[in-house]
Design an enzyme around this catalytic site. Structure first.
Site, PDB file in Angstrom:
ATOM      1  N   ARG A  99      73.924  84.553  92.418  1.00 12.21           N
ATOM      2  CA  ARG A  99      75.207  83.911  92.821  1.00 12.21           C
ATOM      3  C   ARG A  99      76.416  84.609  92.068  1.00 12.21           C
ATOM      4  O   ARG A  99      77.725  84.781  92.731  1.00 12.21           O
ATOM      5  CB  ARG A  99      75.103  82.618  92.966  1.00 12.21           C
ATOM      6  CG  ARG A  99      76.260  81.837  93.591  1.00 12.21           C
ATOM      7  CD  ARG A  99      76.190  80.238  93.673  1.00 12.21           C
ATOM      8  NE  ARG A  99      76.042  79.475  92.390  1.00 12.21           N
ATOM      9  CZ  ARG A  99      75.816  78.101  92.268  1.00 12.21           C
ATOM     10  NH1 ARG A  99      75.518  77.625  93.186  1.00 12.21           N
ATOM     11  NH2 ARG A  99      75.788  77.875  90.928  1.00 12.21           N
ATOM     12  N   LYS A 198      81.717  80.804  92.923  1.00 18.85           N
ATOM     13  CA  LYS A 198      82.202  79.813  91.976  1.00 18.85           C
ATOM     14  C   LYS A 198      83.216  80.373  90.820  1.00 18.85           C
ATOM     15  O   LYS A 198      83.187  80.496  89.865  1.00 18.85           O
ATOM     16  CB  LYS A 198      80.965  79.402  90.847  1.00 18.85           C
ATOM     17  CG  LYS A 198      80.149  78.261  91.581  1.00 18.85           C
ATOM     18  CD  LYS A 198      78.910  77.842  90.496  1.00 18.85           C
ATOM     19  CE  LYS A 198      79.495  76.438  89.624  1.00 18.85           C
ATOM     20  NZ  LYS A 198      79.465  75.189  90.640  1.00 18.85           N
ATOM     21  N   GLU A 234      82.841  69.286 101.191  1.00 19.16           N
ATOM     22  CA  GLU A 234      82.110  68.986  99.729  1.00 19.16           C
ATOM     23  C   GLU A 234      82.726  68.186  98.916  1.00 19.16           C
ATOM     24  O   GLU A 234      84.024  67.956  99.207  1.00 19.16           O
ATOM     25  CB  GLU A 234      81.470  70.035  99.266  1.00 19.16           C
ATOM     26  CG  GLU A 234      82.622  71.293  98.749  1.00 19.16           C
ATOM     27  CD  GLU A 234      82.038  72.474  97.946  1.00 19.16           C
ATOM     28  OE1 GLU A 234      81.810  73.543  98.658  1.00 19.16           O
ATOM     29  OE2 GLU A 234      81.635  71.969  96.722  1.00 19.16           O
TER      30      GLU A 234
HETATM   31  C1  COI Z   1      77.571  72.464  88.665  1.00 20.78           C
HETATM   32  O1  COI Z   1      76.813  71.393  89.168  1.00 20.78           O
HETATM   33  O2  COI Z   1      76.981  73.160  87.761  1.00 20.78           O
HETATM   34  C2  COI Z   1      79.198  72.559  88.973  1.00 20.78           C
HETATM   35  O3  COI Z   1      79.452  73.641  89.072  1.00 20.78           O
HETATM   36  C3  COI Z   1      79.848  71.346  88.730  1.00 20.78           C
HETATM   37  C4  COI Z   1      80.653  71.520  87.472  1.00 20.78           C
HETATM   38  C5  COI Z   1      82.240  71.920  88.223  1.00 20.78           C
HETATM   39  C6  COI Z   1      80.725  70.402  86.580  1.00 20.78           C
END
Ligand code: COI
Length: 351
Positions: A99, A198, A234
């Site tokens: 990812r 992300k 989401e």
């Molecule tokens: C994760 O679940 O790893 C996330 O990316 C959430 C995070 C932004 C706290």
């Protein structure tokens, strides 16, 4: 695989060395650990090289670096779990590595290879082994970062990059019930944007509505799609599922929704349980007659939604041991901690 007896668990625990942490008080906040891993990509070398563990601490970078000025950065999140016999398991680290590669391509960044990524994660976890919570009392959250760290004043991809991995023991992301408010104004992601990766820049733009919702007593927001404003997408840090009869549905990931690794794992576990799993557009009106709603994420794991409020109307859902969310949670964490046989090869023993 059978569980260890209480006596065997005590014996294993006595042999392991632990940091001085009140494990039962852990939430989702940074506890500084001993080491972090840093690896650089330079314009001259054109590759990531010489990755190394260093003491956890602040880092230096040029004020004109790409990450600070233009948000050229990505992060990942994965967890290491302690088994009953004190061994340590990573959950699907290859998925995070892949990812990150996809995200890096979208953000015009080079990325570490899958092997470099996994090696860095393993080294970080093993160097911080005493911070991996005891079996059943939390996990070590591992946070890989990929950042543009070259000097760049002009709007263009950075010349140099840093891949850094740090870790922190964590407990529950949300303590207490999960009461969601549907955000009817701010959109989290737009078609063609970066909602499906992300990117570090996906998160802080929702702080304003999230802070306002929290001030009203909600735990999190549920975002709607930017094109029509009528389909659920989401939460601020999790995917969402709805249950009706034998069908479990979750919004399709086609660019605006993060393809969560927990999301993907839960879809496989639920189909194995005999549910029909659908990825599709889910109109907000469907939440009004769902039997159960739950959120998934690395940080969140699997958590039942207690209520959803949309345009002033509040709907409450079933919670507790009888819910599908609880059964999915038990199976997922059973696999993650080595209690349930890992038939799909999702876990990686690193101890
Ligand atoms: C994760 O679940 O790893 C996330 O990316 C959430 C995070 C932004 C706290």
């Amino acid at each position: 695989m059978g569980s260890l007896s209480k006596q065997e668990q005590v014996e294993c625990r006595e042999k392991a060395e632990y940091a001085n942490v009140n494990w039962d008080e852990l939430g989702f906040a940074l506890t500084k650990t001993d080491y972090m891993y840093v690896m650089n990509f330079t314009e001259e070398e054109q590759k990531f090289f010489n990755g190394t563990l260093t003491r956890f601490g602040n880092i230096e970078m040029c004020p004109s670096s790409g990450i600070l000025n233009y948000g050229q950065g990505l992060f990942e999140g994965l967890k290491a779990y302690r088994k009953e016999d004190e061994g340590i398991l990573l959950f699907r680290p290859q998925e995070n590595a892949l990812r990150m590669k996809i995200g890096a391509d979208r953000m015009c960044m080079p990325s570490p290879t899958v092997d470099q990524f996994i090696d860095a994660v393993k080294k970080t976890v093993l160097a911080n082994k005493r911070w991996v919570p005891p079996y059943g009392r939390g996990s070590l959250y591992v946070r890989p970062l990929l950042m543009g760290t070259g000097r760049n004043l002009g709007v263009k991809p950075s010349s140099d990059y840093t891949f850094l991995v740090y870790a922190s023991p964590v407990g529950n992301y949300h303590k207490g019930d999960l009461n969601l408010m549907v955000e009817d104004n701010v959109r989290r992601a737009i078609p063609g944007g970066t909602g499906g990766i992300k990117a570090v820049t996906n998160y802080s733009p929702v702080y304003k509505p999230l802070t306002e919702a929290k001030a009203k007593g909600f735990s999190d927001l549920l975002f709607l799609d930017a094109s029509t404003g009528s389909n659920i997408e989401e939460g601020s840090a999790c995917n969402i599922f709805i249950l009706k009869g034998n069908v479990i549905s979750t919004p399709t990931t086609h660019g605006t929704i993060l393809p969560g690794i927990t999301r993907k794992s839960i879809m496989e576990i639920a189909s194995d349980f005999g549910y029909q799993v659908e990825e599709r557009a889910i109109p907000i009106k469907e939440v009004f007659d769902a039997e159960e709603i739950f959120c998934t994420g690395t940080a969140m794991v699997v958590k039942s939604v207690a209520s959803i409020t949309y345009q002033g109307k509040r709907i409450e859902y079933k919670l507790g041991v009888e819910t599908l969310a609880q059964k999915l949670h038990a199976t997922l964490t059973g696999i993650q901690t080595g209690l349930i046989e890992d038939k799909l090869g999702w876990t990686m023993l690193i101890d």
